[in-house]
Design an enzyme around this catalytic site. Structure first.
Site, PDB file in Angstrom:
ATOM      1  N   ASN A   1       0.861  -1.189   0.000  1.00 56.89           N
ATOM      2  CA  ASN A   1       0.000   0.000   0.000  1.00 56.89           C
ATOM      3  C   ASN A   1       0.903   1.247   0.000  1.00 56.89           C
ATOM      4  OD1 ASN A   1      -1.517   2.192   0.956  1.00 56.89           O
ATOM      5  ND2 ASN A   1      -2.914   0.867   2.093  1.00 56.89           N
TER       6      ASN A   1
ATOM      7  N   ASP B   1      -0.743  -4.673  10.785  1.00 57.15           N
ATOM      8  CA  ASP B   1      -2.089  -5.083  10.410  1.00 57.15           C
ATOM      9  C   ASP B   1      -3.030  -4.132  11.110  1.00 57.15           C
ATOM     10  OD1 ASP B   1      -3.909  -6.634   8.980  1.00 57.15           O
ATOM     11  OD2 ASP B   1      -4.368  -7.848  10.738  1.00 57.15           O
TER      12      ASP B   1
ATOM     13  N   TYR C   1     -12.705   2.655   5.325  1.00 58.83           N
ATOM     14  CA  TYR C   1     -13.903   3.086   6.052  1.00 58.83           C
ATOM     15  C   TYR C   1     -13.883   4.566   6.443  1.00 58.83           C
ATOM     16  CZ  TYR C   1     -14.519  -1.952   6.467  1.00 58.83           C
ATOM     17  OH  TYR C   1     -14.677  -3.284   6.186  1.00 58.83           O
TER      18      TYR C   1
HETATM   19  P1  ITT Z   1      -1.365  -4.141   3.305  1.00 58.59           P
HETATM   20  O1  ITT Z   1      -1.925  -5.377   3.954  1.00 58.59           O
HETATM   21  O2  ITT Z   1      -0.730  -4.386   1.963  1.00 58.59           O
HETATM   22  O3  ITT Z   1      -0.401  -3.413   4.178  1.00 58.59           O
HETATM   23  P2  ITT Z   1      -4.117  -3.077   3.440  1.00 58.59           P
HETATM   24  O4  ITT Z   1      -4.662  -1.840   2.778  1.00 58.59           O
HETATM   25  O5  ITT Z   1      -4.807  -4.375   3.200  1.00 58.59           O
HETATM   26  O6  ITT Z   1      -2.553  -3.087   3.043  1.00 58.59           O
HETATM   27  P3  ITT Z   1      -4.567  -3.554   6.343  1.00 58.59           P
HETATM   28  O7  ITT Z   1      -4.572  -5.029   6.141  1.00 58.59           O
HETATM   29  O8  ITT Z   1      -3.722  -3.009   7.434  1.00 58.59           O
HETATM   30  O9  ITT Z   1      -4.113  -2.772   4.993  1.00 58.59           O
HETATM   31  O10 ITT Z   1      -6.023  -2.994   6.596  1.00 58.59           O
HETATM   32  C1  ITT Z   1      -7.165  -3.802   6.476  1.00 58.59           C
HETATM   33  C2  ITT Z   1      -8.392  -2.983   6.168  1.00 58.59           C
HETATM   34  O11 ITT Z   1      -8.738  -2.169   7.317  1.00 58.59           O
HETATM   35  C3  ITT Z   1      -8.247  -1.996   5.010  1.00 58.59           C
HETATM   36  O12 ITT Z   1      -8.489  -2.626   3.792  1.00 58.59           O
HETATM   37  C4  ITT Z   1      -9.329  -0.972   5.369  1.00 58.59           C
HETATM   38  O13 ITT Z   1     -10.606  -1.424   4.950  1.00 58.59           O
HETATM   39  C5  ITT Z   1      -9.315  -0.945   6.900  1.00 58.59           C
HETATM   40  N1  ITT Z   1      -8.446   0.161   7.353  1.00 58.59           N
HETATM   41  C6  ITT Z   1      -7.227   0.075   7.942  1.00 58.59           C
HETATM   42  N2  ITT Z   1      -6.712   1.281   8.210  1.00 58.59           N
HETATM   43  C7  ITT Z   1      -7.630   2.175   7.769  1.00 58.59           C
HETATM   44  C8  ITT Z   1      -7.693   3.583   7.735  1.00 58.59           C
HETATM   45  O14 ITT Z   1      -6.701   4.346   8.179  1.00 58.59           O
HETATM   46  N3  ITT Z   1      -8.784   4.149   7.214  1.00 58.59           N
HETATM   47  C9  ITT Z   1      -9.795   3.412   6.723  1.00 58.59           C
HETATM   48  N4  ITT Z   1      -9.810   2.091   6.699  1.00 58.59           N
HETATM   49  C10 ITT Z   1      -8.742   1.459   7.222  1.00 58.59           C
END
Ligand code: ITT
Length: 201
Positions: free
Chosen positions: A10, A70, A153
């Site tokens: 990301n 995560d 979100y």
């Molecule tokens: P990587 O695993 O490649 O790092 P990712 O975008 O999937 O990237 P995460 O697994 O950490 O990141 O996040 C899981 C989900 O949680 C992400 O797809 C969002 O829906 C939600 N999320 C996490 N942080 C957020 C934020 O700052 N604002 C809004 N939604 C968030």
């Protein structure tokens, strides 16, 4: 310079980390930089477990000190869901995911819509125990999406002190309070110590 692999695909996250770690004598590398295509399945039951799985695996593959995180959303009225399933909640992604969450909270009044974002960071380096940091941000799930910024979100996540959703904030405003920023600030302390211990200070 202490090399540090940041285990994310990301680009937004990478930028956030680069900003927070500015001033340290650390050279950030991405999975692409080090030529790793392998995906680690996030099979853990907690954010910490998933962060550890990623940090450990990518450290072993690269031989480098590695940071992995995560994160996700926990809604109290939904017993902590979507939690570790935030990225695939309801089997849908993008805007449809917001609709799905709103549907789950259809009859829930404002005062019962409390939620929090959680971010857990795992820091792994060869030969040492893994270290963890955590950050949270409290808010309330709105009745309809507002704002165009951020991702995931953010348009539904209303921050009481700021009187707006995360998606209505500038990146600077969000990065000053976000769960990821809080966890990353704590990680910065750990990295500063690693830097001294490795003689890279
Ligand atoms: P990587 O695993 O490649 O790092 P990712 O975008 O999937 O990237 P995460 O697994 O950490 O990141 O996040 C899981 C989900 O949680 C992400 O797809 C969002 O829906 C939600 N999320 C996490 N942080 C957020 C934020 O700052 N604002 C809004 N939604 C968030």
């Amino acid at each position: 310079m202490l090399p540090l692999l940041v285990a994310t695909r990301n680009p937004g996250k990478l930028c956030e980390y680069a900003q927070i770690f500015a001033g340290l004598n650390i050279e950030l590398r991405t999975l692409t930089d080090v030529g790793i295509d392998d995906e680690v399945e996030e099979t853990g039951a907690t954010f910490a477990e998933n962060a550890r799985l990623k940090a450990e695996t990518y450290m072993q593959l690269s031989g480098l000190p590695t940071l992995a995180d995560d994160s996700g959303l926990e809604v109290a009225a939904l017993n902590g869901a979507p939690g570790v399933y935030s990225a695939r909640y309801g089997g849908v992604t993008g805007r449809a995911q917001l609709e799905y969450l709103l549907k789950q909270l259809e009859d829930v009044p404002f005062h019962n819509r409390v939620a929090r974002f959680v971010c857990c960071i795992a820091l792994a380096r060869p030969g040492y125990a893994i270290e963890y940091t955590e950050g949270t941000l409290s808010g309330v799930i709105e009745f309809e999406p507002r704002g165009e910024g951020g991702f995931g979100y953010d348009p539904l996540f209303y921050v009481l002190d700021a009187h707006m959703t995360l998606a209505e904030m500038t990146p600077e405003q969000k990065n000053a309070i976000s769960h990821r920023a809080v966890a990353a600030q704590a990680a910065r302390e750990i990295l500063a110590r690693w830097q001294i211990e490795s003689g890279a200070a």
